[in-house]
Design an enzyme around this catalytic site. Structure first.
Site, PDB file in Angstrom:
ATOM      1  CB  THR A 125      -1.511   0.079   1.074  1.00 48.48           C
ATOM      2  OG1 THR A 125      -1.579   0.987   1.927  1.00 48.48           O
ATOM      3  CG2 THR A 125      -0.310  -0.030   2.356  1.00 48.48           C
ATOM      4  CG  ASP A 126      -1.306   5.036  -1.136  1.00 50.40           C
ATOM      5  OD1 ASP A 126      -1.447   4.342  -0.249  1.00 50.40           O
ATOM      6  OD2 ASP A 126      -1.112   5.923  -1.741  1.00 50.40           O
ATOM      7  CD  GLU A 127      -3.199   3.837   4.809  1.00 52.54           C
ATOM      8  OE1 GLU A 127      -2.434   3.722   5.626  1.00 52.54           O
ATOM      9  OE2 GLU A 127      -4.528   3.734   4.174  1.00 52.54           O
ATOM     10  CE1 TYR A 153      -3.883  -2.487   5.829  1.00 55.07           C
ATOM     11  CE2 TYR A 153      -2.805  -0.145   5.693  1.00 55.07           C
ATOM     12  CZ  TYR A 153      -2.921  -0.948   5.034  1.00 55.07           C
ATOM     13  OH  TYR A 153      -3.371  -1.452   3.716  1.00 55.07           O
ATOM     14  CE  LYS A 157      -0.254  -4.370   3.023  1.00 53.13           C
ATOM     15  NZ  LYS A 157      -0.387  -5.759   2.341  1.00 53.13           N
TER      16      LYS A 157
HETATM   17  P1  NAD Z   1      -9.831  -7.181   2.751  1.00 59.24           P
HETATM   18  O1  NAD Z   1     -10.415  -5.976   4.299  1.00 59.24           O
HETATM   19  O2  NAD Z   1     -11.478  -6.601   1.756  1.00 59.24           O
HETATM   20  O3  NAD Z   1      -9.871  -8.217   2.970  1.00 59.24           O
HETATM   21  C1  NAD Z   1      -9.073  -9.080   3.313  1.00 59.24           C
HETATM   22  C2  NAD Z   1      -8.821 -10.557   3.194  1.00 59.24           C
HETATM   23  O4  NAD Z   1      -8.218 -10.910   4.042  1.00 59.24           O
HETATM   24  C3  NAD Z   1     -10.400 -10.602   3.574  1.00 59.24           C
HETATM   25  O5  NAD Z   1     -11.191 -11.680   2.572  1.00 59.24           O
HETATM   26  C4  NAD Z   1     -10.256 -11.743   4.781  1.00 59.24           C
HETATM   27  O6  NAD Z   1     -10.780 -12.731   5.305  1.00 59.24           O
HETATM   28  C5  NAD Z   1      -8.685 -11.358   4.610  1.00 59.24           C
HETATM   29  N1  NAD Z   1      -8.507 -12.461   6.009  1.00 59.24           N
HETATM   30  C6  NAD Z   1      -8.136 -11.588   6.614  1.00 59.24           C
HETATM   31  N2  NAD Z   1      -6.912 -11.958   7.513  1.00 59.24           N
HETATM   32  C7  NAD Z   1      -7.072 -13.475   6.966  1.00 59.24           C
HETATM   33  C8  NAD Z   1      -5.853 -14.391   7.536  1.00 59.24           C
HETATM   34  N3  NAD Z   1      -5.393 -14.615   8.889  1.00 59.24           N
HETATM   35  N4  NAD Z   1      -5.413 -15.475   6.935  1.00 59.24           N
HETATM   36  C9  NAD Z   1      -6.491 -15.320   5.390  1.00 59.24           C
HETATM   37  N5  NAD Z   1      -7.146 -14.692   5.062  1.00 59.24           N
HETATM   38  C10 NAD Z   1      -7.617 -13.764   5.988  1.00 59.24           C
HETATM   39  O7  NAD Z   1      -9.327  -6.120   1.963  1.00 59.24           O
HETATM   40  P2  NAD Z   1      -8.329  -5.250   0.725  1.00 59.24           P
HETATM   41  O8  NAD Z   1      -8.828  -4.180   0.881  1.00 59.24           O
HETATM   42  O9  NAD Z   1      -9.342  -6.403  -0.575  1.00 59.24           O
HETATM   43  O10 NAD Z   1      -6.695  -5.396   0.147  1.00 59.24           O
HETATM   44  C11 NAD Z   1      -6.625  -6.646  -0.298  1.00 59.24           C
HETATM   45  C12 NAD Z   1      -5.205  -5.743   0.096  1.00 59.24           C
HETATM   46  O11 NAD Z   1      -4.546  -4.742  -1.099  1.00 59.24           O
HETATM   47  C13 NAD Z   1      -4.440  -5.781   1.097  1.00 59.24           C
HETATM   48  O12 NAD Z   1      -3.111  -5.978   1.711  1.00 59.24           O
HETATM   49  C14 NAD Z   1      -4.275  -3.932   1.873  1.00 59.24           C
HETATM   50  O13 NAD Z   1      -3.364  -3.762   2.622  1.00 59.24           O
HETATM   51  C15 NAD Z   1      -3.809  -3.761   0.506  1.00 59.24           C
HETATM   52  N6  NAD Z   1      -4.382  -2.460  -0.636  1.00 59.24           N
HETATM   53  C16 NAD Z   1      -5.552  -2.144  -0.160  1.00 59.24           C
HETATM   54  C17 NAD Z   1      -5.678  -0.668  -0.774  1.00 59.24           C
HETATM   55  C18 NAD Z   1      -7.187  -0.606  -0.821  1.00 59.24           C
HETATM   56  O14 NAD Z   1      -7.875   0.471  -0.790  1.00 59.24           O
HETATM   57  N7  NAD Z   1      -8.098  -1.177  -0.376  1.00 59.24           N
HETATM   58  C19 NAD Z   1      -4.859  -0.059  -1.159  1.00 59.24           C
HETATM   59  C20 NAD Z   1      -3.544  -0.778  -1.524  1.00 59.24           C
HETATM   60  C21 NAD Z   1      -3.671  -1.315  -0.813  1.00 59.24           C
HETATM   61  O1  DAU Z   2      -3.968   4.408   0.163  1.00 55.79           O
HETATM   62  C1  DAU Z   2      -4.393   2.463   0.487  1.00 55.79           C
HETATM   63  C2  DAU Z   2      -5.268   2.801   0.939  1.00 55.79           C
HETATM   64  O2  DAU Z   2      -6.545   2.821   0.937  1.00 55.79           O
HETATM   65  C3  DAU Z   2      -5.102   0.985   1.726  1.00 55.79           C
HETATM   66  O3  DAU Z   2      -3.890   0.495   2.249  1.00 55.79           O
HETATM   67  C4  DAU Z   2      -6.401   0.742   3.095  1.00 55.79           C
HETATM   68  O4  DAU Z   2      -6.479  -0.342   3.467  1.00 55.79           O
HETATM   69  C5  DAU Z   2      -7.823   1.393   2.950  1.00 55.79           C
HETATM   70  O5  DAU Z   2      -8.643   1.290   3.798  1.00 55.79           O
HETATM   71  C6  DAU Z   2      -7.845   2.645   2.273  1.00 55.79           C
HETATM   72  O6  DAU Z   2      -7.031   3.638   3.655  1.00 55.79           O
HETATM   73  P1  DAU Z   2      -7.557   4.363   3.991  1.00 55.79           P
HETATM   74  O7  DAU Z   2      -7.839   4.986   5.599  1.00 55.79           O
HETATM   75  O8  DAU Z   2      -7.907   5.727   3.316  1.00 55.79           O
HETATM   76  O9  DAU Z   2      -9.201   4.720   3.599  1.00 55.79           O
HETATM   77  P2  DAU Z   2     -10.653   4.757   4.531  1.00 55.79           P
HETATM   78  O10 DAU Z   2     -11.964   4.044   3.358  1.00 55.79           O
HETATM   79  O11 DAU Z   2     -10.598   4.298   5.917  1.00 55.79           O
HETATM   80  O12 DAU Z   2     -11.018   5.920   4.440  1.00 55.79           O
HETATM   81  C7  DAU Z   2     -10.597   7.399   3.384  1.00 55.79           C
HETATM   82  C8  DAU Z   2     -10.273   8.979   3.925  1.00 55.79           C
HETATM   83  O13 DAU Z   2     -11.826   9.408   3.926  1.00 55.79           O
HETATM   84  C9  DAU Z   2      -9.445   8.417   5.154  1.00 55.79           C
HETATM   85  O14 DAU Z   2      -9.051   9.874   5.383  1.00 55.79           O
HETATM   86  C10 DAU Z   2     -10.458   8.470   5.761  1.00 55.79           C
HETATM   87  C11 DAU Z   2     -11.894   9.279   5.813  1.00 55.79           C
HETATM   88  N1  DAU Z   2     -13.275   8.902   6.360  1.00 55.79           N
HETATM   89  C12 DAU Z   2     -13.461   7.621   6.327  1.00 55.79           C
HETATM   90  C13 DAU Z   2     -13.996   7.087   7.227  1.00 55.79           C
HETATM   91  C14 DAU Z   2     -14.495   5.466   7.033  1.00 55.79           C
HETATM   92  C15 DAU Z   2     -14.156   9.839   6.855  1.00 55.79           C
HETATM   93  O15 DAU Z   2     -14.334  10.850   6.781  1.00 55.79           O
HETATM   94  N2  DAU Z   2     -14.996   9.084   7.202  1.00 55.79           N
HETATM   95  C16 DAU Z   2     -15.047   7.932   7.915  1.00 55.79           C
HETATM   96  O16 DAU Z   2     -16.413   7.145   8.243  1.00 55.79           O
END
Ligand code: NAD
Ligand code: DAU
Length: 339
Positions: A125-127, A153, A157
């Site tokens: 992730t970019d985080e 988190y 990562k």
């Molecule tokens: P998500 O939370 O929707 O899905 C995570 C999945 O992992 C779920 O199906 C969960 O059951 C499974 N899981 C959790 N713990 C586990 C364990 N111990 N063993 C096996 N499975 C397990 O997450 P997402 O948003 O689909 O993100 C997927 C990946 O991409 C993550 O690694 C996240 O860090 C990365 N990522 C997400 C974003 C985003 O914006 N959502 C952006 C960049 C990177």
């Molecule tokens: O940048 C990649 C990341 O993006 C991934 O690695 C993470 O898994 C993914 O959850 C996401 O993280 P963020 O913290 O950016 O996503 P989130 O949807 O939780 O929040 C997006 C923005 O919105 C953040 O600035 C917080 C804000 N927010 C979020 C929630 C849930 C609100 O203002 N209100 C809310 O209720």
């Protein structure tokens, strides 16, 4: 080619399964997921009968189970999506983030070494780059930006990424890492900003916006992320890190207003609430490396992607209503006898 896709019952993992089965119908895919609160087996329903697809329930940090899976299946490639992914939850309870995101990655890599997997791809992730100041629009995250995690988190990562690079250098494990910006699209769990806004607005509930809503995220349509990973698997250089993002920066309040407008809802649903602890100000990816080296470009504009996403949540109301009511957990009880 046989792929292990971990975390495949989650948001991006499930979209990746659909993408790969469509783009590479001859590949064999094993999905491994522990079906935590974020995993939803109902999401994978459309492919459960596909003869090139198999679902296995299990924890990535369960060494015995992971090693026996690798021994039985003989994977060519591993793509690790499995993670605890929600920043707010990591602030409440960091422990499980370290177990899954760090020790889970280590366990998978140990198995990948032992059973000589040809590529281990870590979905990062970019985080891990911390954040950028709001007023410096000229600054972007590159692959050289130092790691500066803000939340438990992102620290978990970042730790996983460091371990992946260490396994590459020390054991010559053939790895790649992608670091993507915020994804949005179908099947995203309604705790994350975009599906949260859509589902709450559809029920005329208040939309909680942290702080003043000025924080900036760089949004990428999930299918563009899947395509980037596919290209990295096929053409990416071993030991390389690729930033993935499409220059779609928006403040949170802009995103909220866009969604409300698409749904025909009033802005008086917006409620400003207490800010997230340690809230990152701005994320913005410089994707030049993946663009120059692999020719990857995002295909979906934010305007098109967000319209499609809102439509998907309107058309698939049962999917997210079952999550909010907790009914989707019943599916696991039916399949496995417990959650
Ligand atoms: P998500 O939370 O929707 O899905 C995570 C999945 O992992 C779920 O199906 C969960 O059951 C499974 N899981 C959790 N713990 C586990 C364990 N111990 N063993 C096996 N499975 C397990 O997450 P997402 O948003 O689909 O993100 C997927 C990946 O991409 C993550 O690694 C996240 O860090 C990365 N990522 C997400 C974003 C985003 O914006 N959502 C952006 C960049 C990177
Ligand atoms: O940048 C990649 C990341 O993006 C991934 O690695 C993470 O898994 C993914 O959850 C996401 O993280 P963020 O913290 O950016 O996503 P989130 O949807 O939780 O929040 C997006 C923005 O919105 C953040 O600035 C917080 C804000 N927010 C979020 C929630 C849930 C609100 O203002 N209100 C809310 O209720």
């Amino acid at each position: 080619m046989k792929l292990l896709i971990t975390g495949a019952a989650g948001f991006i993992g499930s979209n990746f399964v659909f993408y790969m089965l469509k783009e590479h119908p001859d590949y064999e895919i094993v999905a491994y997921d522990d079906l935590t609160y974020a995993g939803n087996l109902a999401t994978l329903q459309p492919v459960l009968e596909n003869s090139h697809f198999k679902f296995v329930k299990g924890d990535v940090a369960d060494r015995r189970r992971v090693f026996s899976l690798f021994e039985n299946e003989k994977f060519d490639v591993v793509v690790n999506f499995a993670a605890e992914s929600h920043v707010d939850r990591s602030i409440e309870d960091p422990g499980v983030f370290l177990k899954t995101n760090v020790l889970g990655t280590q366990t998978l890599m140990d198995a990948a070494r032992r059973f000589k997997v040809k590529r281990f791809h870590q979905v990062g992730t970019d985080e891990v780059y911390g954040d950028l100041p709001l007023e410096r629009k000229d600054l972007f995250f590159t692959e050289q930006t130092p790691i500066t995690a803000s939340s438990p988190y992102s620290a978990s990562k970042a730790s996983a990424d460091l371990l992946v690079m260490a396994y590459c250098r020390t054991y010559q494990l053939p790895v790649t890492i992608s670091r993507c910006s915020n994804n949005y699209g179908p099947y995203q769990f309604p705790e994350k900003l975009i599906p949260l806004i859509i589902s709450r607005a559809m029920e005329d509930k208040e939309i909680p916006v942290y702080g003043k809503g000025e924080n900036v995220r760089d949004w990428l349509y999930v299918v563009d992320h899947c395509k980037a990973i596919d290209q990295i698997l096929h053409n990416g250089k071993e030991g390389s890190i690729y930033n993935v993002g499409g220059h779609n920066e928006r403040t949170n309040i802009e995103v909220v207003r866009t969604v409300l407008k698409l749904l025909g809802k009033q802005e008086n649903l917006i409620t400003f609430v207490k800010d997230r602890k340690g809230h990152d100000l701005r994320y913005a990816i410089d994707p030049s490396k993946i663009s120059n080296e692999l020719g990857w470009e995002p295909e979906t504009s934010f305007e098109e992607g967000i319209r499609h996403t809102v439509d998907w949540y309107i058309e698939n109301r049962k999917w997210w209503e079952d999550i909010i009511s907790g009914d989707y957990q019943q599916y696991y009880v039916q399949m496995y006898g417990s959650n």
